[in-house]
Design a protein around this motif. Structure first.
Motif, short mmCIF file in Angstrom:
data_model
loop_
_atom_site.label_atom_id
_atom_site.label_comp_id
_atom_site.label_asym_id
_atom_site.label_seq_id
_atom_site.Cartn_x
_atom_site.Cartn_y
_atom_site.Cartn_z
N LYS A 55 4.47 22.55 -26.78
CA LYS A 55 5.56 22.70 -25.81
C LYS A 55 5.97 21.36 -25.21
O LYS A 55 7.15 21.08 -25.02
CB LYS A 55 5.16 23.66 -24.69
CG LYS A 55 5.12 25.11 -25.11
CD LYS A 55 4.71 25.96 -23.92
CE LYS A 55 4.65 27.42 -24.25
NZ LYS A 55 4.22 28.23 -23.09
N SER A 56 5.00 20.53 -24.89
CA SER A 56 5.30 19.25 -24.24
C SER A 56 5.79 18.18 -25.22
O SER A 56 6.30 17.16 -24.79
CB SER A 56 4.08 18.74 -23.47
OG SER A 56 3.02 18.46 -24.36
N ASN A 57 5.65 18.42 -26.51
CA ASN A 57 6.12 17.47 -27.52
C ASN A 57 7.27 18.05 -28.33
O ASN A 57 7.40 17.80 -29.53
CB ASN A 57 4.97 17.05 -28.43
CG ASN A 57 4.00 16.17 -27.73
OD1 ASN A 57 4.25 14.99 -27.54
ND2 ASN A 57 2.88 16.74 -27.29
N GLU A 58 8.11 18.78 -27.64
CA GLU A 58 9.27 19.40 -28.27
C GLU A 58 10.21 18.33 -28.83
O GLU A 58 10.26 17.20 -28.34
CB GLU A 58 10.00 20.23 -27.22
CG GLU A 58 11.25 20.89 -27.72
CD GLU A 58 12.02 21.59 -26.61
OE1 GLU A 58 13.05 22.21 -26.95
OE2 GLU A 58 11.62 21.52 -25.45
N TYR A 59 10.97 18.69 -29.82
CA TYR A 59 11.97 17.79 -30.41
C TYR A 59 12.87 17.24 -29.31
O TYR A 59 13.40 17.99 -28.49
CB TYR A 59 12.79 18.57 -31.45
CG TYR A 59 13.96 17.83 -32.01
CD1 TYR A 59 13.78 16.74 -32.84
CD2 TYR A 59 15.26 18.23 -31.73
CE1 TYR A 59 14.86 16.07 -33.38
CE2 TYR A 59 16.34 17.57 -32.27
CZ TYR A 59 16.15 16.49 -33.08
OH TYR A 59 17.21 15.82 -33.62
N SER A 60 13.03 15.93 -29.29
CA SER A 60 13.77 15.28 -28.20
C SER A 60 15.23 15.02 -28.55
O SER A 60 15.94 14.43 -27.74
CB SER A 60 13.09 13.96 -27.82
OG SER A 60 13.08 13.10 -28.94
N GLY A 61 15.69 15.47 -29.70
CA GLY A 61 17.08 15.26 -30.09
C GLY A 61 18.02 16.16 -29.33
O GLY A 61 17.63 16.92 -28.44
N GLY A 90 14.65 26.73 -27.20
CA GLY A 90 13.44 26.01 -26.83
C GLY A 90 12.38 26.11 -27.90
O GLY A 90 12.59 26.71 -28.96
N PRO A 91 11.22 25.54 -27.65
CA PRO A 91 10.16 25.59 -28.66
C PRO A 91 9.69 27.03 -28.90
O PRO A 91 9.67 27.85 -27.99
CB PRO A 91 9.05 24.74 -28.05
CG PRO A 91 9.31 24.75 -26.59
CD PRO A 91 10.79 24.89 -26.42
N ALA A 92 9.36 27.30 -30.14
CA ALA A 92 8.90 28.64 -30.51
C ALA A 92 7.83 28.51 -31.59
O ALA A 92 7.82 27.54 -32.35
CB ALA A 92 10.06 29.48 -31.02
N TYR A 100 -2.82 39.07 -38.43
CA TYR A 100 -2.66 39.51 -37.04
C TYR A 100 -2.10 38.37 -36.20
O TYR A 100 -2.51 37.22 -36.36
CB TYR A 100 -4.01 39.94 -36.46
CG TYR A 100 -4.60 41.15 -37.14
CD1 TYR A 100 -4.21 42.44 -36.78
CD2 TYR A 100 -5.53 41.01 -38.15
CE1 TYR A 100 -4.76 43.55 -37.41
CE2 TYR A 100 -6.09 42.11 -38.78
CZ TYR A 100 -5.69 43.38 -38.41
OH TYR A 100 -6.23 44.47 -39.02
N ILE A 101 -1.21 38.70 -35.28
CA ILE A 101 -0.70 37.70 -34.36
C ILE A 101 -1.78 37.43 -33.32
O ILE A 101 -2.27 38.34 -32.66
CB ILE A 101 0.59 38.18 -33.67
CG1 ILE A 101 1.71 38.33 -34.71
CG2 ILE A 101 1.01 37.21 -32.57
CD1 ILE A 101 2.99 38.89 -34.16
N VAL A 102 -2.14 36.17 -33.18
CA VAL A 102 -3.18 35.76 -32.24
C VAL A 102 -2.55 35.14 -30.99
O VAL A 102 -3.05 35.31 -29.89
CB VAL A 102 -4.15 34.75 -32.91
CG1 VAL A 102 -5.19 34.25 -31.93
CG2 VAL A 102 -4.82 35.40 -34.11
N ALA A 103 -1.45 34.42 -31.16
CA ALA A 103 -0.76 33.81 -30.03
C ALA A 103 0.70 33.61 -30.42
O ALA A 103 1.04 33.46 -31.59
CB ALA A 103 -1.38 32.48 -29.68
N LYS A 104 1.56 33.63 -29.39
CA LYS A 104 2.98 33.36 -29.64
C LYS A 104 3.61 32.73 -28.41
O LYS A 104 3.06 32.80 -27.34
CB LYS A 104 3.74 34.61 -30.05
CG LYS A 104 3.65 35.80 -29.11
CD LYS A 104 4.37 36.98 -29.69
CE LYS A 104 4.19 38.19 -28.77
NZ LYS A 104 4.85 39.34 -29.28
#
Length: 104
Positions: A55-61, A90-92, A100-104
Motif C-alpha cells: 500500500k505504501s509503495n503504490e505506483y507513483s505515476g 487505488g492499490p488492490a 482459498y483467499i487468505v487476505a485481500k
C-alpha cells in the motif's frame, strides 16, 4: 507373472491418482472461499507488514491513465491513445493459498 505385477502396479497408480484428485478443493466461479491466515500457516504480522508495504509503495505515476500511457510511450514514434481511458483506482491485491483467499 510379470504381466500381473504390471497390471497391479497400473491399478495402484490409477487408484492413488484418483483419490488425490477427489480430495482437492477448486473454487467455483465467483465463489472463492476465505480462510484465516493462521489456518493456512501464515505469520499474520509478516503478512500485514507485506500488505502495508504494498500500500505504501503504490505506483507513483499519474492517476489519469491517458497521461500515464502517453508518458510511458513518449519515446516511441507515432504513439497515441486510440480509445477511452479511465482513472486508475487505488492499490488492490489478493493473497491465495491452496485455492482459498487468505487476505485481500
Amino acid at each position: 507373472m510379470n504381466y500381473n505385477k504390471i497390471v497391479i502396479s497400473i491399478l495402484l497408480i490409477l487408484g492413488i491418482n484418483s483419490s488425490w484428485a477427489q480430495s482437492g478443493y477448486f473454487p467455483q466461479k465467483n465463489r472463492w472461499e476465505e480462510k484465516s491466515p493462521e489456518k493456512n500457516g501464515f505469520n499474520v504480522a509478516k503478512l500485514n507488514s507485506a500488505i502495508e508495504f504494498a500500500k505504501s509503495n503504490e505506483y507513483s505515476g499519474a492517476v489519469d491513465l491517458e497521461i500515464a500511457i502517453l508518458a510511458g510511450f513518449a519515446r516511441e514514434p507515432y504513439h497515441a491513445v486510440v480509445g477511452p481511458t479511465k482513472e486508475r483506482g487505488g492499490p488492490a491485491g489478493v493473497v491465495i493459498k491452496d485455492g482459498y483467499i487468505v487476505a485481500k
